[in-house]
Enzyme design. Structure first.
Site, PDB file in Angstrom:
ATOM      1  N   LYS A  22       0.834  -1.212   0.000  1.00 36.54           N
ATOM      2  CA  LYS A  22       0.000   0.000   0.000  1.00 36.54           C
ATOM      3  C   LYS A  22       0.866   1.257   0.000  1.00 36.54           C
ATOM      4  O   LYS A  22       0.678   2.161  -0.813  1.00 36.54           O
ATOM      5  CB  LYS A  22      -0.891   0.007   1.257  1.00 36.54           C
ATOM      6  CG  LYS A  22      -1.579   1.329   1.523  1.00 36.54           C
ATOM      7  CD  LYS A  22      -2.451   1.293   2.764  1.00 36.54           C
ATOM      8  CE  LYS A  22      -1.737   1.652   4.037  1.00 36.54           C
ATOM      9  NZ  LYS A  22      -1.455   3.093   4.215  1.00 36.54           N
ATOM     10  N   ASN A  23       1.826   1.308   0.913  1.00 36.55           N
ATOM     11  CA  ASN A  23       2.589   2.539   1.092  1.00 36.55           C
ATOM     12  C   ASN A  23       3.491   2.851  -0.090  1.00 36.55           C
ATOM     13  O   ASN A  23       3.944   3.982  -0.243  1.00 36.55           O
ATOM     14  CB  ASN A  23       3.404   2.477   2.390  1.00 36.55           C
ATOM     15  CG  ASN A  23       2.508   2.579   3.608  1.00 36.55           C
ATOM     16  OD1 ASN A  23       1.315   2.845   3.480  1.00 36.55           O
ATOM     17  ND2 ASN A  23       3.077   2.349   4.780  1.00 36.55           N
ATOM     18  N   CYS A 117      -3.366  19.555  11.123  1.00 43.58           N
ATOM     19  CA  CYS A 117      -1.960  19.941  10.949  1.00 43.58           C
ATOM     20  C   CYS A 117      -1.894  21.422  10.622  1.00 43.58           C
ATOM     21  O   CYS A 117      -2.834  21.993  10.131  1.00 43.58           O
ATOM     22  CB  CYS A 117      -1.349  19.216   9.764  1.00 43.58           C
ATOM     23  SG  CYS A 117      -1.700  17.493   9.753  1.00 43.58           S
ATOM     24  N   ARG A 122       4.088  20.200  13.579  1.00 42.55           N
ATOM     25  CA  ARG A 122       4.402  18.837  13.177  1.00 42.55           C
ATOM     26  C   ARG A 122       3.590  18.408  11.949  1.00 42.55           C
ATOM     27  O   ARG A 122       2.913  19.207  11.348  1.00 42.55           O
ATOM     28  CB  ARG A 122       4.142  17.897  14.343  1.00 42.55           C
ATOM     29  CG  ARG A 122       2.766  18.069  14.921  1.00 42.55           C
ATOM     30  CD  ARG A 122       2.641  17.307  16.194  1.00 42.55           C
ATOM     31  NE  ARG A 122       2.314  15.931  15.920  1.00 42.55           N
ATOM     32  CZ  ARG A 122       1.101  15.501  15.655  1.00 42.55           C
ATOM     33  NH1 ARG A 122       0.093  16.331  15.629  1.00 42.55           N
ATOM     34  NH2 ARG A 122       0.869  14.237  15.417  1.00 42.55           N
ATOM     35  N   ASP A 306       4.192   0.219  12.036  1.00 41.02           N
ATOM     36  CA  ASP A 306       3.025  -0.442  11.443  1.00 41.02           C
ATOM     37  C   ASP A 306       2.889  -1.906  11.873  1.00 41.02           C
ATOM     38  O   ASP A 306       1.910  -2.571  11.519  1.00 41.02           O
ATOM     39  CB  ASP A 306       3.070  -0.344   9.911  1.00 41.02           C
ATOM     40  CG  ASP A 306       2.812   1.074   9.424  1.00 41.02           C
ATOM     41  OD1 ASP A 306       2.436   1.937  10.242  1.00 41.02           O
ATOM     42  OD2 ASP A 306       3.007   1.334   8.214  1.00 41.02           O
ATOM     43  N   ARG A 398      -9.008  -0.122   4.316  1.00 40.48           N
ATOM     44  CA  ARG A 398      -8.061   0.851   3.750  1.00 40.48           C
ATOM     45  C   ARG A 398      -6.788   0.167   3.263  1.00 40.48           C
ATOM     46  O   ARG A 398      -6.172   0.626   2.294  1.00 40.48           O
ATOM     47  CB  ARG A 398      -7.646   1.878   4.817  1.00 40.48           C
ATOM     48  CG  ARG A 398      -8.626   2.985   5.060  1.00 40.48           C
ATOM     49  CD  ARG A 398      -8.000   4.010   5.980  1.00 40.48           C
ATOM     50  NE  ARG A 398      -6.624   4.268   5.597  1.00 40.48           N
ATOM     51  CZ  ARG A 398      -5.604   4.461   6.433  1.00 40.48           C
ATOM     52  NH1 ARG A 398      -5.808   4.467   7.722  1.00 40.48           N
ATOM     53  NH2 ARG A 398      -4.387   4.665   5.980  1.00 40.48           N
TER      54      ARG A 398
END
Ligand code: UD1
Length: 423
Positions: A22-23, A117, A122, A306, A398
């Protein structure tokens, strides 16, 4: 509402193959913007986050053809807008990965700020500071970050405060089109960074050192569309490895490089898990007790954040106590309070979790707190007495493709159900 219902204490055995990461896939999809034309990505996971990134690209004017379930043909020649609206960024923070490629190709971008954010604080401050060093000017208005490059993009040296994955990727994707040489020091070293660098280099970029703490990028004038296979998902693999470890297996997990889970596998061996590493696969089993082992999350090659929830789930059944320290994200212990409903004994002290092993979990109604925490609750359900029902499973969707189907194929007694909402 949809829930996942798991009947505990049934063995799981057999083989499971993981999808592309996914990433990685999300960033590779964004990177196609850099090369006007038709790029093809294979081994793309069919998950909700990929669908959101597809919507982001279409919003910009790209055309996406789903050639088969795992192959996306992305035509970015007609990209003519550079605005990513809040409703998409709010669904998925990784939508901000288009910032670097849009700046690289058009010299401008407007991307909604991710929720919660703000510039200078940050979250994406490192992305913005790095891009500023390359010559990008930012203006914040109406919740959007508007980026312009009045004097073009100029190569420079950037040292990140923290080895941020997203900041490293956004900088790489802008710097490939900058004039001159950019170095990123304290760069993230995750396998997904290497995957992105490999694709950029195949497109004609000159990225050296990806996978080390210093990445050097020599800017080029043009990039070309490519075909690229997404690297296997080490975190999906790690999740099934953790499931095999908690149930005893044996389970063979295929489709990823075990080197990408180096420290995870080493820690699991210390916990008493048997691991046979093979070519793009691992065979996992356990016959004895789970030994308590301290864990602290760190950027790659450290222990991945993760994998923290799945590993805490395993340690919650260890013979003894240990400490899990979360160094990458704040507030990433939501799983710990949910699993306590199933009988776990975990005390949170700041960014440390003190895990006292218990004999067993007891099935309960629980809510997936986030993507990995949701998968870890399913993992607990596999060995819990009785039935576990997990709600808020959109978190799991997701990032895990055919999650229930894959568990069923291993012999788990699990189903996805539509039940009346309890709210
Ligand atoms: C990516 C992964 C995520 C993984 C994480 C760390 C994707 C889509 N997500 O997230 O699954 O858990 O890497 O391996 O690839 N930070 C700042 N300022 C910044 C950037 C980051 O303060 O400009 C902080 C973050 O709030 C966080 C930490 O740095 O506390 C790590 O973030 P980062 O490595 O950037 O993670 P992501 O790229 O968001």
């Amino acid at each position: 509402m949809e829930v996942i219902r798991i009947e505990g204490c049934h063995p799981i055995t057999g083989e499971v193959t993981v999808e592309g990461a996914k990433n990685s896939a999300l960033k590779l999809m964004a990177a196609t913007i850099l090369a006007p034309g038709v790029s093809t990505l294979t081994n793309v996971p069919n998950i909700a986050d990929v669908h959101v990134m597809g919507k982001v690209l279409k919003e910009l004017g790209a055309k996406i053809d789903v050639a088969d379930e795992h192959t996306l043909v992305i035509d970015t020649s007609s990209v003519e807008r550079w605005e990513t609206p809040y409703h998409l960024v709010a669904q998925m923070r990784a939508s901000t990965a288009v910032l670097g490629p849009l700046i690289g190709r058009f010299g401008k971008a407007t991307v909604a700020m991710p929720g919660g954010c703000n510039i200078g604080a940050r979250k994406i401050d490192m992305h913005l500071l790095g891009l500023q060093a390359l010559g990008v000017q930012f203006d914040m208005s109406h919740g959007d970050i508007c980026a312009t490059t009045p004097n073009g993009l100029k190569g420079t040296s950037v040292t990140l405060d923290f080895a941020s994955v997203g900041a490293t990727e956004n900088l790489m994707m802008a710097a490939v089109r900058a004039e001159g040489v950019t170095t990123i020091a304290n760069a993230a070293r995750e396998p997904e960074i290497v995957d992105l660098a490999n694709m950029l280099n195949a497109m004609g970029a000159k990225v050296h050192g990806a996978g080390t703490p210093v990445i050097e990028i020599v800017g080029v004038d043009e990039l070309y569309p490519v075909e690229h296979r997404v690297v296997g998902d080490r975190i999906e693999a790690g999740t099934f490895i953790a499931m095999a470890a908690i149930t005893g297996g044996p389970v063979t997990v295929k489709g990823f490089d075990p080197v990408h889970l180096g420290l995870v596998l080493k820690k699991y061996e210390l916990m008493g898990i048997d691991i046979e590493r093979g070519n793009n696969q691992c065979l996992i089993s356990r016959t004895g007790d789970i030994h308590p082992v301290d864990i602290q999350t760190l950027p790659f090659p450290g222990f991945p954040t993760d994998m923290q929830a799945q590993t805490m789930c395993l340690l919650a059944l260890a013979k003894g106590s240990c400490i899990v320290t979360e160094n990458v994200f704040e507030n990433r212990f939501m799983f710990a309070s949910e699993i306590s409903r199933m009988g776990a004994d975990i005390v949170i002290e700041g960014h440390h979790a003190i895990v006292h092993g218990v004999e067993r979990f007891s099935g309960a109604q629980v809510k997936a707190p986030d993507l990995r925490g949701g998968a870890a609750l399913a993992m607990a359900g596999l060995v819990a007495d009785g039935v576990t029902t997990i709600s808020d499973i959109h978190h799991i969707d997701r990032g895990y493709e055919r999650f229930v189907e894959k568990l069923l194929s291993l012999g788990a007694v699990v189903e996805r159900l539509d039940v009346p909402s309890i709210d």
